[in-house]
Design a protein around this motif. Structure first.
Motif, PDB file in Angstrom:
ATOM      1  N   PRO A 218       8.493  -3.855 -12.291  1.00 60.18           N
ATOM      2  CA  PRO A 218       7.724  -5.097 -12.370  1.00 60.18           C
ATOM      3  C   PRO A 218       6.234  -4.808 -12.512  1.00 60.18           C
ATOM      4  CG  PRO A 218       9.399  -5.293 -10.698  1.00 60.18           C
ATOM      5  CD  PRO A 218       9.446  -3.872 -11.169  1.00 60.18           C
ATOM      6  N   GLU A 219       5.553  -5.608 -13.285  1.00 61.34           N
ATOM      7  CA  GLU A 219       4.174  -5.327 -13.664  1.00 61.34           C
ATOM      8  C   GLU A 219       3.262  -5.073 -12.472  1.00 61.34           C
ATOM      9  OE1 GLU A 219       0.636  -7.269 -16.445  1.00 61.34           O
ATOM     10  OE2 GLU A 219       2.570  -8.268 -16.222  1.00 61.34           O
ATOM     11  N   GLY A 220       3.462  -5.814 -11.393  1.00 59.69           N
ATOM     12  CA  GLY A 220       2.581  -5.676 -10.246  1.00 59.69           C
ATOM     13  C   GLY A 220       2.655  -4.324  -9.564  1.00 59.69           C
ATOM     14  N   ALA A 221       3.763  -3.590  -9.766  1.00 50.93           N
ATOM     15  CA  ALA A 221       3.935  -2.293  -9.103  1.00 50.93           C
ATOM     16  C   ALA A 221       3.737  -1.110 -10.035  1.00 50.93           C
ATOM     17  CB  ALA A 221       5.327  -2.225  -8.485  1.00 50.93           C
ATOM     18  N   TYR A 225       3.440   3.262  -9.395  1.00 52.55           N
ATOM     19  CA  TYR A 225       4.302   4.313  -9.928  1.00 52.55           C
ATOM     20  C   TYR A 225       3.532   5.249 -10.853  1.00 52.55           C
ATOM     21  CZ  TYR A 225       8.152   1.843  -7.796  1.00 52.55           C
ATOM     22  OH  TYR A 225       8.989   1.264  -6.885  1.00 52.55           O
ATOM     23  N   ALA A 226       2.531   4.729 -11.541  1.00 48.63           N
ATOM     24  CA  ALA A 226       1.679   5.598 -12.351  1.00 48.63           C
ATOM     25  C   ALA A 226       0.944   6.598 -11.457  1.00 48.63           C
ATOM     26  CB  ALA A 226       0.686   4.768 -13.152  1.00 48.63           C
ATOM     27  N   ALA A 227       0.468   6.132 -10.295  1.00 47.05           N
ATOM     28  CA  ALA A 227      -0.200   7.028  -9.349  1.00 47.05           C
ATOM     29  C   ALA A 227       0.769   8.058  -8.798  1.00 47.05           C
ATOM     30  CB  ALA A 227      -0.817   6.214  -8.220  1.00 47.05           C
ATOM     31  N   LEU A 243      -4.788   4.241  -8.593  1.00 50.03           N
ATOM     32  CA  LEU A 243      -4.980   3.680  -7.264  1.00 50.03           C
ATOM     33  C   LEU A 243      -6.176   2.738  -7.221  1.00 50.03           C
ATOM     34  CD1 LEU A 243      -4.247   6.868  -5.147  1.00 50.03           C
ATOM     35  CD2 LEU A 243      -2.837   4.808  -5.285  1.00 50.03           C
ATOM     36  N   GLU A 244      -7.252   3.097  -7.916  1.00 48.54           N
ATOM     37  CA  GLU A 244      -8.423   2.220  -7.952  1.00 48.54           C
ATOM     38  C   GLU A 244      -8.086   0.910  -8.654  1.00 48.54           C
ATOM     39  OE1 GLU A 244     -11.094   2.406  -6.376  1.00 48.54           O
ATOM     40  OE2 GLU A 244     -10.835   4.411  -5.562  1.00 48.54           O
ATOM     41  N   ALA A 245      -7.234   0.967  -9.682  1.00 50.94           N
ATOM     42  CA  ALA A 245      -6.811  -0.267 -10.350  1.00 50.94           C
ATOM     43  C   ALA A 245      -6.033  -1.153  -9.385  1.00 50.94           C
ATOM     44  CB  ALA A 245      -5.952   0.075 -11.574  1.00 50.94           C
ATOM     45  N   MET A 246      -5.230  -0.530  -8.532  1.00 50.09           N
ATOM     46  CA  MET A 246      -4.475  -1.309  -7.547  1.00 50.09           C
ATOM     47  C   MET A 246      -5.397  -1.927  -6.504  1.00 50.09           C
ATOM     48  SD  MET A 246      -1.149   1.086  -6.857  1.00 50.09           S
ATOM     49  CE  MET A 246      -0.527  -0.077  -5.645  1.00 50.09           C
ATOM     50  N   GLY A 251      -4.909  -8.150  -1.780  1.00 54.89           N
ATOM     51  CA  GLY A 251      -3.877  -7.775  -0.831  1.00 54.89           C
ATOM     52  C   GLY A 251      -3.415  -6.341  -0.875  1.00 54.89           C
ATOM     53  N   TRP A 252      -3.773  -5.607  -1.939  1.00 57.29           N
ATOM     54  CA  TRP A 252      -3.260  -4.249  -2.092  1.00 57.29           C
ATOM     55  C   TRP A 252      -4.070  -3.217  -1.317  1.00 57.29           C
ATOM     56  CZ3 TRP A 252       1.115  -2.312  -4.352  1.00 57.29           C
ATOM     57  CH2 TRP A 252       1.890  -3.229  -5.084  1.00 57.29           C
ATOM     58  N   ALA A 253      -5.345  -3.470  -1.042  1.00 63.44           N
ATOM     59  CA  ALA A 253      -6.178  -2.468  -0.386  1.00 63.44           C
ATOM     60  C   ALA A 253      -5.611  -2.070   0.972  1.00 63.44           C
ATOM     61  CB  ALA A 253      -7.604  -2.988  -0.250  1.00 63.44           C
ATOM     62  N   ALA A 254      -5.205  -3.050   1.766  1.00 69.00           N
ATOM     63  CA  ALA A 254      -4.668  -2.748   3.091  1.00 69.00           C
ATOM     64  C   ALA A 254      -3.355  -1.985   2.980  1.00 69.00           C
ATOM     65  CB  ALA A 254      -4.463  -4.042   3.875  1.00 69.00           C
TER      66      ALA A 254
END
Length: 273
Positions: A218-221, A225-227, A243-246, A251-254
């Motif tokens: 799914p696009e959000g993840a 998986y690339a990282a 990771l920086e893109a995430m 909500g992803w930083a935490a």
């Protein structure tokens, strides 16, 4: 109205069924399986509860041949089509006289193909031949048979749904429910192809194929998986960029901070600094 294949893998002992039909959500109606017990296909005008009843009888020690023989003489099951496979590979099938033509079944070694309202008489032989010639695990071989059936015409009315169900050859435990694959395509213009895609996606999850998941999860993840893929191959720059893109997503930083100790992301804490 449906074509299916049931089989046992002699090496792993796994039991499985793949099925497709021009009805909505065939995975809800046709396949039933119980780890360490067997697999059942109930088609045509079978009673909805027949599959679980047959599995219970298998668990109590009845043979597939006895169960099929009993169903053939039961007035309420005159229009059914069934296949029953137990954990040893014993298999039996029957096509009731109320099944829609073209219909029938073919038995092989620990395998059976069956179908009704088929587009041609070539569907079942094509499935049996494809199963015997296929390589890979049981799921791959079941899908090869299903694909061959579809290519030979499949359901006379068209395509709508498909399902794959594979269970272990030993009983379930508290730690392992014994279900290897339980994939369904409920409404699609090409359900067999969609089912193969789902099987390949599950393989990627099971084998931690992060490169594949970076493209098809799914696009959000996908950045995650690339990282993971970049970290595995030692490409720190690519891992940091993913990771920086995430981090920019709400909500992803935490969540990333909590992942800092995950062994799959080597030196992730430094990458996130």
């Amino acid at each position: 109205m449906t074509f299916s294949v049931v089989a046992r893998d002699p090496e792993s002992g796994e039991l499985g069924i793949a099925v497709s039909s021009c009805i909505l959500a065939v995975g809800r109606a046709v396949p039933s399986a119980r780890p360490g017990v067997g697999v059942v296909a109930v088609q045509a005008r079978s009673r909805r509860g027949l599959g679980q009843s047959l599995l219970s009888d298998l668990a109590d020690g009845a043979s597939p041949a006895d169960l099929v023989r009993a169903a053939a003489h039961a007035a309420e099951d005159v229009d059914r089509q069934i296949a029953v496979l137990d954990a040893t590979g014993a298999v039996a099938a029957d096509t009731g006289r109320g099944s829609f033509p073209v219909s029938g079944h073919l038995l092989g070694d620990a395998m059976s193909v069956q179908g009704n309202m088929l587009a041609s008489a070539e569907v079942l032989p094509a499935m049996a031949q494809a199963f015997g010639a296929a390589s890979g695990d049981l799921a791959d071989r079941l899908l090869a048979a299903l694909t061959a059936g579809q290519d030979a015409g499949g359901d006379l009315r068209g395509r709508q749904s498909a399902a794959l169900l594979v269970v272990s050859g030993t009983p379930a435990t508290d730690e392992n429910d014994g279900v290897r694959f339980d994939l369904r395509v409920d409404d699609s213009g090409d359900p067999v192809a969609q089912l193969r895609m789902l099987r390949n996606l599950q393989r990627a999850y099971d084998e931690r194929d992060y490169d594949t998941l970076a493209l098809f999860a799914p696009e959000g993840a996908r950045d995650l998986y690339a990282a993971l893929a970049a970290s595995r191959r030692g490409d720190r720059d690519a891992a940091r960029a993913a990771l920086e893109a995430m981090r920019t997503k709400p909500g992803w930083a935490a969540w990333l901070a909590a992942m800092a100790g995950d062994a799959r992301l080597s030196a992730v804490s430094r990458l996130l600094d």
